[in-house]
Design an enzyme around this catalytic site. Structure first.
Site, PDB file in Angstrom:
ATOM      1  N   TYR A   1      12.910  12.006   7.292  1.00  0.00           N
ATOM      2  CA  TYR A   1      13.614  12.631   6.167  1.00  0.00           C
ATOM      3  C   TYR A   1      13.145  14.072   5.970  1.00  0.00           C
ATOM      4  CZ  TYR A   1      14.710   7.779   4.724  1.00  0.00           C
ATOM      5  OH  TYR A   1      15.128   6.473   4.676  1.00  0.00           O
TER       6      TYR A   1
ATOM      7  N   TYR B   1      12.943   2.841  -8.316  1.00  0.00           N
ATOM      8  CA  TYR B   1      11.865   1.902  -7.976  1.00  0.00           C
ATOM      9  C   TYR B   1      10.614   2.196  -8.802  1.00  0.00           C
ATOM     10  CZ  TYR B   1       7.701   0.241  -5.493  1.00  0.00           C
ATOM     11  OH  TYR B   1       6.466  -0.298  -5.199  1.00  0.00           O
TER      12      TYR B   1
ATOM     13  N   ASP C   1      12.700 -17.759  -9.227  1.00  0.00           N
ATOM     14  CA  ASP C   1      12.773 -16.363  -9.686  1.00  0.00           C
ATOM     15  C   ASP C   1      11.770 -16.167 -10.821  1.00  0.00           C
ATOM     16  OD1 ASP C   1      13.643 -13.985 -10.954  1.00  0.00           O
ATOM     17  OD2 ASP C   1      15.726 -14.353 -10.384  1.00  0.00           O
TER      18      ASP C   1
ATOM     19  N   ASP D   1       1.023   3.521  -6.680  1.00  0.00           N
ATOM     20  CA  ASP D   1       0.666   4.884  -7.130  1.00  0.00           C
ATOM     21  C   ASP D   1       1.918   5.709  -7.443  1.00  0.00           C
ATOM     22  OD1 ASP D   1       1.605   5.257  -4.540  1.00  0.00           O
ATOM     23  OD2 ASP D   1      -0.124   6.399  -3.835  1.00  0.00           O
ATOM     24  N   GLU D   2       3.102   5.205  -7.056  1.00  0.00           N
ATOM     25  CA  GLU D   2       4.331   5.992  -7.249  1.00  0.00           C
ATOM     26  C   GLU D   2       4.672   6.171  -8.725  1.00  0.00           C
ATOM     27  OE1 GLU D   2       7.487   5.204  -4.482  1.00  0.00           O
ATOM     28  OE2 GLU D   2       6.084   4.388  -3.012  1.00  0.00           O
TER      29      GLU D   2
ATOM     30  N   SER E   1      10.950   1.552 -12.472  1.00  0.00           N
ATOM     31  CA  SER E   1      10.926   0.128 -12.845  1.00  0.00           C
ATOM     32  C   SER E   1       9.498  -0.428 -12.749  1.00  0.00           C
ATOM     33  CB  SER E   1      11.902  -0.688 -11.980  1.00  0.00           C
ATOM     34  OG  SER E   1      11.477  -0.713 -10.633  1.00  0.00           O
ATOM     35  N   LYS E   2       8.725   0.050 -11.770  1.00  0.00           N
ATOM     36  CA  LYS E   2       7.330  -0.407 -11.677  1.00  0.00           C
ATOM     37  C   LYS E   2       6.519   0.151 -12.851  1.00  0.00           C
ATOM     38  CE  LYS E   2       5.523  -2.528  -8.975  1.00  0.00           C
ATOM     39  NZ  LYS E   2       5.368  -4.017  -8.850  1.00  0.00           N
TER      40      LYS E   2
ATOM     41  N   ASP F   1       8.566 -17.728  -4.938  1.00  0.00           N
ATOM     42  CA  ASP F   1       9.301 -16.611  -4.324  1.00  0.00           C
ATOM     43  C   ASP F   1      10.794 -16.892  -4.359  1.00  0.00           C
ATOM     44  OD1 ASP F   1      10.437 -14.799  -2.217  1.00  0.00           O
ATOM     45  OD2 ASP F   1       8.336 -14.244  -2.021  1.00  0.00           O
TER      46      ASP F   1
ATOM     47  N   ALA G   1       5.755 -10.196  -6.861  1.00  0.00           N
ATOM     48  CA  ALA G   1       7.222 -10.272  -6.762  1.00  0.00           C
ATOM     49  C   ALA G   1       7.849  -8.996  -7.284  1.00  0.00           C
ATOM     50  CB  ALA G   1       7.730 -11.474  -7.563  1.00  0.00           C
TER      51      ALA G   1
HETATM   52  P1  NAD Z   1       8.230  -6.965  -0.293  1.00  0.00           P
HETATM   53  O1  NAD Z   1       9.560  -6.369  -0.607  1.00  0.00           O
HETATM   54  O2  NAD Z   1       7.799  -7.060   1.124  1.00  0.00           O
HETATM   55  O3  NAD Z   1       8.132  -8.442  -0.912  1.00  0.00           O
HETATM   56  C1  NAD Z   1       8.576  -8.759  -2.191  1.00  0.00           C
HETATM   57  C2  NAD Z   1       8.601 -10.274  -2.314  1.00  0.00           C
HETATM   58  O4  NAD Z   1       8.993 -10.602  -3.656  1.00  0.00           O
HETATM   59  C3  NAD Z   1       9.611 -10.960  -1.393  1.00  0.00           C
HETATM   60  O5  NAD Z   1       9.045 -12.109  -0.822  1.00  0.00           O
HETATM   61  C4  NAD Z   1      10.761 -11.338  -2.327  1.00  0.00           C
HETATM   62  O6  NAD Z   1      11.508 -12.461  -1.892  1.00  0.00           O
HETATM   63  C5  NAD Z   1      10.006 -11.602  -3.620  1.00  0.00           C
HETATM   64  N1  NAD Z   1      10.839 -11.439  -4.822  1.00  0.00           N
HETATM   65  C6  NAD Z   1      11.690 -10.425  -5.121  1.00  0.00           C
HETATM   66  N2  NAD Z   1      12.268 -10.633  -6.302  1.00  0.00           N
HETATM   67  C7  NAD Z   1      11.763 -11.799  -6.797  1.00  0.00           C
HETATM   68  C8  NAD Z   1      11.951 -12.522  -7.997  1.00  0.00           C
HETATM   69  N3  NAD Z   1      12.806 -12.108  -8.932  1.00  0.00           N
HETATM   70  N4  NAD Z   1      11.259 -13.671  -8.175  1.00  0.00           N
HETATM   71  C9  NAD Z   1      10.402 -14.118  -7.221  1.00  0.00           C
HETATM   72  N5  NAD Z   1      10.188 -13.479  -6.053  1.00  0.00           N
HETATM   73  C10 NAD Z   1      10.842 -12.319  -5.854  1.00  0.00           C
HETATM   74  O7  NAD Z   1       7.183  -6.121  -1.157  1.00  0.00           O
HETATM   75  P2  NAD Z   1       5.695  -5.688  -0.808  1.00  0.00           P
HETATM   76  O8  NAD Z   1       5.720  -4.437  -0.024  1.00  0.00           O
HETATM   77  O9  NAD Z   1       4.956  -6.874  -0.303  1.00  0.00           O
HETATM   78  O10 NAD Z   1       5.166  -5.309  -2.264  1.00  0.00           O
HETATM   79  C11 NAD Z   1       4.581  -6.300  -3.103  1.00  0.00           C
HETATM   80  C12 NAD Z   1       4.138  -5.659  -4.396  1.00  0.00           C
HETATM   81  O11 NAD Z   1       3.218  -4.603  -4.131  1.00  0.00           O
HETATM   82  C13 NAD Z   1       5.296  -5.004  -5.170  1.00  0.00           C
HETATM   83  O12 NAD Z   1       5.083  -5.237  -6.538  1.00  0.00           O
HETATM   84  C14 NAD Z   1       5.159  -3.520  -4.855  1.00  0.00           C
HETATM   85  O13 NAD Z   1       5.637  -2.727  -5.903  1.00  0.00           O
HETATM   86  C15 NAD Z   1       3.651  -3.391  -4.738  1.00  0.00           C
HETATM   87  N6  NAD Z   1       3.170  -2.311  -3.844  1.00  0.00           N
HETATM   88  C16 NAD Z   1       3.663  -2.186  -2.587  1.00  0.00           C
HETATM   89  C17 NAD Z   1       3.156  -1.182  -1.749  1.00  0.00           C
HETATM   90  C18 NAD Z   1       3.644  -1.034  -0.329  1.00  0.00           C
HETATM   91  O14 NAD Z   1       3.248  -0.069   0.346  1.00  0.00           O
HETATM   92  N7  NAD Z   1       4.439  -1.945   0.194  1.00  0.00           N
HETATM   93  C19 NAD Z   1       2.161  -0.314  -2.221  1.00  0.00           C
HETATM   94  C20 NAD Z   1       1.688  -0.491  -3.539  1.00  0.00           C
HETATM   95  C21 NAD Z   1       2.187  -1.504  -4.335  1.00  0.00           C
HETATM   96  P1  TYD Z   2       8.591   4.290   2.704  1.00  0.00           P
HETATM   97  O1  TYD Z   2       7.940   3.501   3.791  1.00  0.00           O
HETATM   98  O2  TYD Z   2       9.989   3.970   2.329  1.00  0.00           O
HETATM   99  O3  TYD Z   2       7.602   4.214   1.440  1.00  0.00           O
HETATM  100  P2  TYD Z   2       7.647   5.063   0.050  1.00  0.00           P
HETATM  101  O4  TYD Z   2       8.960   5.733  -0.064  1.00  0.00           O
HETATM  102  O5  TYD Z   2       7.472   3.972  -0.952  1.00  0.00           O
HETATM  103  O6  TYD Z   2       6.487   5.998   0.119  1.00  0.00           O
HETATM  104  O7  TYD Z   2       8.540   5.822   3.109  1.00  0.00           O
HETATM  105  C1  TYD Z   2       7.314   6.494   3.401  1.00  0.00           C
HETATM  106  C2  TYD Z   2       7.628   7.955   3.638  1.00  0.00           C
HETATM  107  O8  TYD Z   2       8.406   8.073   4.830  1.00  0.00           O
HETATM  108  C3  TYD Z   2       8.461   8.581   2.533  1.00  0.00           C
HETATM  109  O9  TYD Z   2       8.027   9.929   2.340  1.00  0.00           O
HETATM  110  C4  TYD Z   2       9.873   8.569   3.089  1.00  0.00           C
HETATM  111  C5  TYD Z   2       9.665   8.695   4.584  1.00  0.00           C
HETATM  112  N1  TYD Z   2      10.670   8.006   5.442  1.00  0.00           N
HETATM  113  C6  TYD Z   2      11.279   8.698   6.476  1.00  0.00           C
HETATM  114  O10 TYD Z   2      11.048   9.906   6.706  1.00  0.00           O
HETATM  115  N2  TYD Z   2      12.185   8.023   7.263  1.00  0.00           N
HETATM  116  C7  TYD Z   2      12.496   6.713   7.048  1.00  0.00           C
HETATM  117  O11 TYD Z   2      13.350   6.144   7.781  1.00  0.00           O
HETATM  118  C8  TYD Z   2      11.834   6.006   5.983  1.00  0.00           C
HETATM  119  C9  TYD Z   2      12.143   4.558   5.715  1.00  0.00           C
HETATM  120  C10 TYD Z   2      10.916   6.685   5.212  1.00  0.00           C
END
Ligand code: NAD
Ligand code: TYD
Length: 359
Positions: A218, A161, A61, A137-138, A164-165, A35, A84
């Site tokens: 929002y 975002y 990284d 899913d985005e 890039s994914k 990480d 990551a």
């Molecule tokens: P997060 O932002 O909480 O954590 C990301 C982690 O990656 C952090 O610990 C950060 O330090 C590390 N990181 C960032 N850049 C790095 C690099 N270059 N090298 C090594 N480590 C690095 O993210 P999350 O919410 O835990 O999401 C994790 C994964 O799941 C992501 O790929 C995200 O796209 C995917 N995902 C997230 C959600 C969600 O709802 N959070 C849903 C679907 C998929």
């Molecule tokens: P978020 O948790 O940022 O996840 P994602 O954008 O990846 O779905 O946001 C979830 C939903 O909530 C999204 O429709 C944006 C909205 N949102 C707000 O209305 N207010 C906020 O402060 C944030 C962070 C998100």
């Protein structure tokens, strides 16, 4: 034989929950957590294993070829799980650069080093090796009132975002189709649960309530997301690693479509019950409608039939149970979030970063 997992991004929200999940589920394992410790990476999320012989933390990284090569040469992982990433849509709008660097270029470097390592493995080891790429899913873009994302839905990302994914998913798939790296991809809906950084909707709203701050919704709050409790996501990932077909994509979703405003109102109602504030009639009084996010996707909804039919995975948590558990976790873990919210957090991470670099 001891199984070695290389988990990237294991100090973030889902990565740290996955490490907890693995530690509970697997008997004979080593987990190498690579990480970079960005603002979203918190060593406290995995501090329970700091002195555990089954666990190694590497500060590095995924885009640093030499570092990744060293990790492969030293630990010989059988499974790579790539969490990551830069993960927050709003940050990708204000500063897309890190998203391109980590999510696209970083994933490319990690895939390439994984392939170099894979090519040197014996045949039985090659058969066991898996590269599991975690995605969202985005990538499929926005739905209207009807329909669901399936694994065959065309990619149509809206934000830097999700774009890039989407790129990283295409790269992972290409490394399978062109070079034969045993890749698996999962695209999951919105997660919630313990250790989520309080920039995302659910933890932000919980903590703003507790600090009696405005709850910024929002637009009109009518956007829809499909919510999944993080432990169910971890279970799905584990099932795919164990039994998924190489080269395939699996969608993961909670079948919990909820409008943002309803999520915020639910959190307010739970906190009115668990921790009423005498200065407020209800936490709902804090709800404030603010300017909409640019390019705000209207609706996400997952059809998770494939993972259910092929691998027997279904979520165990209803939203009602999961959200109550999550609110309780934030109430019971005040030091974890107070530290982050105090402003001391970034300071601490700068120091932590320097001292780790000096090692
Ligand atoms: P997060 O932002 O909480 O954590 C990301 C982690 O990656 C952090 O610990 C950060 O330090 C590390 N990181 C960032 N850049 C790095 C690099 N270059 N090298 C090594 N480590 C690095 O993210 P999350 O919410 O835990 O999401 C994790 C994964 O799941 C992501 O790929 C995200 O796209 C995917 N995902 C997230 C959600 C969600 O709802 N959070 C849903 C679907 C998929
Ligand atoms: P978020 O948790 O940022 O996840 P994602 O954008 O990846 O779905 O946001 C979830 C939903 O909530 C999204 O429709 C944006 C909205 N949102 C707000 O209305 N207010 C906020 O402060 C944030 C962070 C998100």
């Amino acid at each position: 034989m001891r199984k070695v997992y290389l988990v990237t991004g294991g100090c973030g929200f889902i990565g740290s929950n996955f490490i907890h999940f693995l530690m509970k589920t697997e008997d004979d394992i080593t987990i190498v957590n690579l990480d970079k410790l960005t603002y979203a990476g918190n060593l406290k999320n995995v501090e329970a294993y700091a002195t555990d012989s089954r666990y190694v933390f590497i500060h590095g990284d995924i885009g640093d070829r030499n570092c990744v090569r060293d990790v492969f040469e030293t630990y010989h992982p059988q499974v790579v799980v790539n969490f990551a990433a830069e993960s927050h849509v709003d940050r990708s709008i204000s500063g897309p650069g890190d998203f391109i660097n980590t999510n696209i270029v970083g994933t490319y470097q990690l895939l390439n080093e994984s392939l170099n390592y894979f090519k040197e493995l014996s045949e039985p080891d090659q058969e066991r090796f898996r590269f599991h790429h975690i995605s969202t899913d985005e990538v499929y873009g926005s739905l209207g009132d009807d329909g669901y994302f399936t694994e065959d839905t065309a990619y149509d990302p809206s934000s830097p975002y999700s774009a890039s994914k989407a790129s990283s998913d295409h790269l992972a798939r290409a490394w399978y189709r062109t070079f034969g790296l045993p890749v698996l991809i999962t695209n999951c809906s919105n997660n919630y649960g313990p250790y989520q950084f309080p920039e995302k909707l659910i933890p932000l709203m919980i903590l703003n309530c507790l600090e009696r701050k405005p709850l910024p919704v929002y637009g009109d709050g009518q956007n829809i997301r499909d919510w999944l409790y993080v432990d169910d996501h971890c279970d799905a990932i584990f099932q795919v690693i164990q039994n998924g077909t190489i080269g395939e994509t699996y969608n993961i979703g909670g079948n919990n479509e909820i409008r943002n405003l309803e999520i915020v109102q639910t959190i307010c109602d739970i906190l009115d019950e668990f921790r009423p504030n005498p200065k407020l009639k209800s936490y709902r009084d804090l709800i404030t409608f603010v300017k909409d996010r640019p390019g705000h996707d209207f609706r996400y909804a997952i059809n998770a039939t494939k993972i259910k039919t092929d691998l027997g995975w279904v979520p165990k948590h209803s939203f009602t149970a999961g959200i109550r558990k999550t609110v309780k976790w934030y109430l019971q873990n005040e030091p974890w979030w107070e530290f982050i919210r105090s402003g001391e957090y970034l300071n601490y991470y700068c120091k932590q970063y320097r001292s780790l670099n000096a090692v």
